[in-house]
Design an enzyme around this catalytic site. Structure first.
Site, PDB file in Angstrom:
ATOM      1  N   SER A   1       0.939  -1.292  -0.095  1.00  0.00           N
ATOM      2  CA  SER A   1      -0.007  -0.153   0.030  1.00  0.00           C
ATOM      3  C   SER A   1       0.870   1.196   0.058  1.00  0.00           C
ATOM      4  CB  SER A   1      -0.917  -0.159   1.172  1.00  0.00           C
ATOM      5  OG  SER A   1      -2.178   1.037   1.020  1.00  0.00           O
ATOM      6  N   GLU A   2       0.493   2.176  -1.087  1.00  0.00           N
ATOM      7  CA  GLU A   2       1.536   3.260  -1.118  1.00  0.00           C
ATOM      8  C   GLU A   2       2.023   4.123  -0.100  1.00  0.00           C
ATOM      9  OE1 GLU A   2      -1.031   2.410  -2.992  1.00  0.00           O
ATOM     10  OE2 GLU A   2      -2.095   4.574  -3.655  1.00  0.00           O
ATOM     11  N   ASN A   3       0.980   4.291   0.867  1.00  0.00           N
ATOM     12  CA  ASN A   3       1.015   4.910   2.162  1.00  0.00           C
ATOM     13  C   ASN A   3       2.375   4.551   2.879  1.00  0.00           C
ATOM     14  OD1 ASN A   3      -0.707   3.028   2.797  1.00  0.00           O
ATOM     15  ND2 ASN A   3      -1.021   3.941   4.849  1.00  0.00           N
TER      16      ASN A   3
END
Lengths: 218, 233
Positions: free
Chosen positions: A46-48
């Site tokens: 997940s890009e966070n």
């Protein structure tokens, strides 16, 4: 019958390859995690800033310091790792993440995708979508074939501001599985009980139909 | 050992003026510098440019500054979930620069690392590329993005020491380490402030050299934006 959102996710899950890193976008793509085929090991990014994302937490065990890019509370699996946003996008831009699945408002036959803005109506921003589509080797789009008015979202050319050019490889809709080729969308599969006519009528883009088109198998 | 500790929030915000550029860490409401934002929302500073991945919600996070119309311009990647923000943007009161999330992160990192600009494939062929230099590398077009810096960077960490070294927790790390690097004055707030020497140097995420001021936040609400759970079988 046209597929529902869960069935679209289930069909996309058949595309997952063993031992790969995958980024799932918000909406239908998130549901893909529920249908990983047996024997296929996947790590979700997940890009966070997390790799090795697990299921949602049990009630009462939510951690405000542990969310996914949709800002939902999550858990991590054994082997998970946390990192900052620049490192996260190094994984994405550097093509270390093998597959990106994301939703779209429109796709076009040259592989363009539009999913971040409706001028004058919805301006929420692109988040990580532009980085994801510009970089991933394999991009699969999960979407409805038509809008609520019945108009095709599978187009010759996108009408909305685009998120990326020439990047989509495959599209799974409620009606069909389509592959982006140099000459247009190649029809690979039909949803169970959906006729070629129905798919043709719902598709504005160039549609390539060669031989018998099988129904999707679940 | 340099001591970066400030004794209170007023000291932490000393030098904050109208029309300055701030970086504010966090992703959604996770890992935002709650105490600094709240204090800024009570200060009479206006015309601010805020660089932050998101813009908070109406009554929490950067939404507090937006409600008082302290912000002139937002530089963000995603700004949903905030009705007042949307109203100000559509009415033209608020200037908004939307940029891809990875480019935002790298522009902050570059700003702190002395790299004035870099080429990235993200945004090529889209509105984001308008007016930007395009160059082909390995047969693929890239656009030139410039570094970002700020007068102040406000970041939040889990633990910190008096020398300004920081350790983050979970996905609350996000943009914080990158913005810490890019602030002329970086103000770090932490949940737990310990004497230098107590943190294991092997485990520190942000070296204290990037941090000018540090304090322990009075309280943390840590609001959850999307509470999602599953049932026990």
């Amino acid at each position: 019958m046209a597929l529902d959102k869960n069935q679209i996710a289930q069909r996309i899950a058949q595309e997952l390859e063993h031992n790969t890193y995958v980024n799932l976008g918000i909406g239908i793509p998130t549901l893909v995690a529920n249908y990983i085929p047996k024997g296929i090991d996947i790590e979700f990014q997940s890009e966070n800033g997390v790799l090795g994302m697990g299921a949602f937490p049990f009630e009462g065990e939510e951690d405000p310091d542990l969310i996914n890019a949709g800002k939902q509370t999550i858990t991590t699996l054994d082997g998970a790792v946390l990192f900052d946003s620049a490192t996260s996008f190094a994984m994405i831009r550097g093509q270390h993440v093998q597959l990106t699945v994301l939703g779209a408002m429109e796709v076009s036959e040259n592989g363009d995708i539009a999913n971040w803005k409706i001028p004058g109506k919805m301006v929420k921003g692109m988040g990580g979508a532009m980085d994801l589509v510009a970089s991933a080797d394999n991009i699969i789009v999960a979407m409805m074939h038509t809008n609520r008015a019945g108009e095709s979202k599978i187009l010759k050319k996108c009408t909305l501001p685009i998120t990326g050019v020439n990047c989509v490889k495959k599209v799974v809709t409620n009606l069909a599985v389509l592959e982006v080729t140099e000459n247009g969308f190649k029809l690979l599969e039909r949803a169970p009980g959906i006729s070629l006519e129905e798919i043709k009528n719902a598709t504005e883009a160039t549609l390539i139909i060669e031989g018998d088109i099988p129904e999707m198998v679940f | 050992m340099l001591n970066k500790v400030v004794s209170n929030i007023d000291e932490a915000l000393e030098g904050v003026e109208n029309n300055m550029t701030f970086m504010v860490g966090g992703f959604g409401l996770s890992g935002i510098p709650e105490n600094a934002i709240e204090a800024l929302s009570k200060k009479d500073v206006f015309g601010l440019t805020c660089i932050s991945n998101n813009a908070g919600v109406d009554d929490f996070g950067l939404g507090l500054l937006l409600q008082r119309k302290q912000v002139k311009k937002m530089i963000s990647s995603y700004v949903g979930e905030n009705a007042e923000f949307e109203r100000q943007m559509l009415s033209g009161e608020l200037e908004v620069d939307l940029i891809p999330q990875g480019s935002l992160a790298e522009r902050c990192r570059a700003g702190g690392a002395g790299i004035p600009a870099f080429f990235t494939p993200a945004g090529y062929g889209t509105e984001v590329a308008e007016g930007k230099e395009v160059r082909e590398y390995n047969g693929k077009p890239h656009i030139l993005e410039s570094a970002l810096t700020a007068d102040f960077a406000f970041v939040k960490a889990w633990k910190g020491d008096t020398a300004g070294n920081l350790i983050f927790k979970g996905t609350a790390r996000n943009f914080n380490p990158l913005m810490a690097m890019a602030g002329k004055i970086t103000v770090a707030e932490v949940e737990e402030l310990v004497p230098a020497g107590e943190l294991d140097p092997n485990q520190i995420h942000t070296p204290g050299i990037f941090v000018q001021r540090i304090f322990q936040g009075e309280k943390y609400e840590k609001r959850i934006e999307q509470k999602t759970t599953r049932k026990r079988d």
